[in-house]
Design a protein around this motif. Sequence first.
Motif, PDB file in Angstrom:
ATOM      1  N   ALA A  22       1.255  -8.724  14.705  1.00 32.10           N
ATOM      2  CA  ALA A  22       2.085  -8.213  13.434  1.00 32.10           C
ATOM      3  C   ALA A  22       3.333  -9.250  13.341  1.00 32.10           C
ATOM      4  N   PHE A  23       3.948  -8.286  14.889  1.00 33.91           N
ATOM      5  CA  PHE A  23       5.299  -9.196  15.514  1.00 33.91           C
ATOM      6  C   PHE A  23       5.822 -10.172  15.976  1.00 33.91           C
ATOM      7  N   GLN A  24       3.823 -10.851  16.758  1.00 28.40           N
ATOM      8  CA  GLN A  24       4.172 -12.173  17.007  1.00 28.40           C
ATOM      9  C   GLN A  24       3.402 -13.029  15.856  1.00 28.40           C
ATOM     10  N   MET A  25       3.253 -12.783  15.020  1.00 31.54           N
ATOM     11  CA  MET A  25       2.981 -14.009  14.227  1.00 31.54           C
ATOM     12  C   MET A  25       3.796 -14.374  12.929  1.00 31.54           C
ATOM     13  N   TRP A  26       4.579 -12.973  13.330  1.00 29.40           N
ATOM     14  CA  TRP A  26       6.330 -12.928  12.357  1.00 29.40           C
ATOM     15  C   TRP A  26       7.026 -12.117  12.466  1.00 29.40           C
ATOM     16  N   VAL A  27       7.931 -12.262  11.829  1.00 26.41           N
ATOM     17  CA  VAL A  27       9.479 -11.647  12.392  1.00 26.41           C
ATOM     18  C   VAL A  27       9.404 -10.656  10.751  1.00 26.41           C
ATOM     19  N   PRO A  28       8.690  -9.265  10.554  1.00 30.31           N
ATOM     20  CA  PRO A  28       9.090  -8.592   9.288  1.00 30.31           C
ATOM     21  C   PRO A  28      10.522  -9.013   9.192  1.00 30.31           C
ATOM     22  N   HIS A  29      11.085  -8.766   8.208  1.00 33.89           N
ATOM     23  CA  HIS A  29      12.440  -7.933   7.698  1.00 33.89           C
ATOM     24  C   HIS A  29      12.553  -6.421   8.201  1.00 33.89           C
ATOM     25  N   ARG A  30      11.812  -6.096   7.446  1.00 30.65           N
ATOM     26  CA  ARG A  30      11.307  -4.384   7.540  1.00 30.65           C
ATOM     27  C   ARG A  30      11.282  -4.205   8.720  1.00 30.65           C
ATOM     28  N   ARG A  31      11.532  -3.757  10.250  1.00 28.65           N
ATOM     29  CA  ARG A  31      10.422  -4.176  11.280  1.00 28.65           C
ATOM     30  C   ARG A  31      10.097  -2.720  10.951  1.00 28.65           C
ATOM     31  N   PHE A  32       9.971  -1.263  10.755  1.00 24.63           N
ATOM     32  CA  PHE A  32      10.098  -0.288  11.346  1.00 24.63           C
ATOM     33  C   PHE A  32       9.006  -0.327   9.805  1.00 24.63           C
ATOM     34  N   VAL A  33       9.309   0.027   8.454  1.00 18.14           N
ATOM     35  CA  VAL A  33       8.867   0.081   7.645  1.00 18.14           C
ATOM     36  C   VAL A  33       7.123  -0.749   7.728  1.00 18.14           C
ATOM     37  N   THR A  34       7.206  -2.214   8.758  1.00 14.04           N
ATOM     38  CA  THR A  34       6.125  -2.868   8.531  1.00 14.04           C
ATOM     39  C   THR A  34       5.655  -1.720  10.125  1.00 14.04           C
ATOM     40  N   MET A  35       5.849  -1.443  10.654  1.00 13.19           N
ATOM     41  CA  MET A  35       5.027  -0.482  11.862  1.00 13.19           C
ATOM     42  C   MET A  35       4.751   0.915  11.394  1.00 13.19           C
ATOM     43  N   VAL A  36       5.351   1.710  10.286  1.00 11.25           N
ATOM     44  CA  VAL A  36       4.956   2.292   9.066  1.00 11.25           C
ATOM     45  C   VAL A  36       3.481   2.309   8.343  1.00 11.25           C
ATOM     46  N   ARG A  37       3.876   0.768   8.465  1.00  7.51           N
ATOM     47  CA  ARG A  37       2.374   0.854   7.089  1.00  7.51           C
ATOM     48  C   ARG A  37       1.478   0.307   8.021  1.00  7.51           C
ATOM     49  N   ILE A  38       1.374  -0.200   8.966  1.00 12.62           N
ATOM     50  CA  ILE A  38       0.194  -0.599   9.916  1.00 12.62           C
ATOM     51  C   ILE A  38      -0.183   1.238  10.484  1.00 12.62           C
ATOM     52  N   ALA A  39       0.701   2.129  10.876  1.00  9.15           N
ATOM     53  CA  ALA A  39      -0.074   3.119  11.849  1.00  9.15           C
ATOM     54  C   ALA A  39      -0.350   3.838  10.163  1.00  9.15           C
ATOM     55  N   ALA A  40      -0.176   3.983   9.212  1.00 10.59           N
ATOM     56  CA  ALA A  40      -0.778   4.490   8.203  1.00 10.59           C
ATOM     57  C   ALA A  40      -1.759   3.716   8.051  1.00 10.59           C
ATOM     58  N   ALA A  41      -2.251   2.408   7.981  1.00 11.40           N
ATOM     59  CA  ALA A  41      -3.201   2.376   7.972  1.00 11.40           C
ATOM     60  C   ALA A  41      -4.489   2.469   8.895  1.00 11.40           C
ATOM     61  N   SER A  42      -3.810   2.631   9.755  1.00 12.62           N
ATOM     62  CA  SER A  42      -4.984   3.233  11.109  1.00 12.62           C
ATOM     63  C   SER A  42      -4.933   4.975  10.941  1.00 12.62           C
ATOM     64  N   GLY A  43      -4.325   5.398  10.595  1.00  5.05           N
ATOM     65  CA  GLY A  43      -4.218   6.546  10.160  1.00  5.05           C
ATOM     66  C   GLY A  43      -5.682   6.460   9.440  1.00  5.05           C
TER      67      GLY A  43
END
Length: 175
Positions: A22-43
């Motif tokens: 995700a971080f290689q394909m685009w630079v999210p505006h809200r990086r940590f929120v993006t990380m939490v969403r990815i973690a939640a999906a993985s969970g």
Amino acid sequence: MLKGLILATSAFMLFLALHVIAFQMWVPHRRFVTMVRIAAASGLILIAVHRTTPSGLGFLPTVYTTAGWAIDLLNALIVFVFLFVGYSMFYFLVDRGFSGRIMIEIERAPNRLLSLSEISALYTPEAILRRRLQEMLDIGRIVEKNGRYCNTAKGRSAAALFAFVKRFLQLGEGG
């Protein structure tokens, strides 16, 4: 319980892979929120895989599968959360750490040398403050009203928590 550890580790590896992609394909505006969403999906994937696979995953000895599915799943979720929190600490150290950034700037400098004044020119207090304010705006802890900042409910909660911990640990006013 071993099933939970294996699946938690696998889910965390999935999170890391998705985070990097995700971080290689685009630079999210809200990086940590993006990380939490990815973690939640993985969970959620962790929970689904845990519930749909046999207790021994088809290869674990029976002695490692006697804790019961609920205990094993809880163990898996706790391990996954701890892995995510630990990684988050590393992420914030790399993302926001001044020491690392200063060393990078020294490496980029001619002859790999910088004076105190040259380092100070790279890190003006106004630039540092502006970045911190923008980060707090981005995550919704503060809002700007007519050129002034105020805490949101989320910011007030964070301020109360930080103030409590600073008082409790006797950390003083610094920041």
